[in-house]
Design a protein around this motif. Sequence first.
Motif, short mmCIF file in Angstrom:
data_model
loop_
_atom_site.label_atom_id
_atom_site.label_comp_id
_atom_site.label_asym_id
_atom_site.label_seq_id
_atom_site.Cartn_x
_atom_site.Cartn_y
_atom_site.Cartn_z
N CYS A 78 0.09 -8.37 4.11
CA CYS A 78 -0.90 -8.14 2.89
C CYS A 78 -0.58 -9.16 1.82
CB CYS A 78 -0.76 -6.86 2.49
SG CYS A 78 -1.90 -6.72 0.88
N SER A 134 -1.58 -9.14 -1.16
CA SER A 134 -1.29 -8.63 -2.30
C SER A 134 0.19 -8.09 -2.27
CB SER A 134 -2.19 -7.62 -2.79
OG SER A 134 -3.57 -8.17 -3.05
N CYS A 181 -1.87 -0.85 -0.11
CA CYS A 181 -2.07 -0.79 -1.70
C CYS A 181 -3.71 -0.59 -1.84
CB CYS A 181 -1.53 -2.16 -2.10
SG CYS A 181 -2.32 -3.62 -1.39
ZN LIG Z 1 -1.58 -4.33 0.41
#
Ligand SMILES: [Zn+2]
Length: 252
Positions: A42, A44, A70
């Motif tokens: 991911c 992020s 998340c």
């Molecule tokens: Zn994430």
Amino acid sequence: MYCSPESAVALFVLGACIGSFFNVLIYRMPKGESVVSPGSRCPSCGTPIKWYHNIPVVSYLFLKGRCAYCGAKISPRYVLVEVLTAFALLALCAKFGLSKKLVWATLFLLPLIPAAFIDLDHYILPDTFTLGTLVWGVLSSFLGLSPVNPQDALIGLLLCGGFFLLVAVLSRGGMGLGDVKLAASFGANFGWKVGATALFVSVFMGASFGIALILLRKKGRKDKIPFGPFMILGAYICAFFGRELSRLYLGF
Ligand SMILES: [Zn+2]
């Protein structure tokens, strides 16, 4: 060509998987990262993405466009690239059937999809795509896969590449060397007639788009607009209608 619903679905799934790999190329190649390992994470939170969260198109819809860990929003562009690649593969199969030309067209045109998105993001067309498809154009003409013979491929390469090189020199950096290499690739793959038509179509689309942006005051005269995506769109249009367009607009 007739295509059963089963094979159309199979082709779509295959195309979406190729598109998923293209997303990796678009994201990692400009950073100089390996496109093989590590697995996807991911952007992020950095959590490695499990395989069942990484199924093209399906996972995005199932997770409602968010990271499973998340909750960060995932760009809808990932799905766009997957769907676009799937439709491109389907369209090429419909156009060329199971033929030698399908092998040529797939290896020439599909890799241009990640090239277009990398140019959009970073204003570069990596040699892997430009010189890669150029070499493929020449090679496939010798192998009898492409629609042109080796002589036409080489003439096309020199004429289309030479013309854009001249434009690049005259525009003093307005056109990049990546565009020149891509133009040479079009000539090598299509021959000079359809190659020149693809360039003509792309210049027309690029110029119209640029003028529209200036008129709408979205961009100034000095702003950069990547030209690669227009060229690649032009190549796709000419893979399907190149002969007709060249006769209609260029008279040959
Ligand atoms: Zn994430």
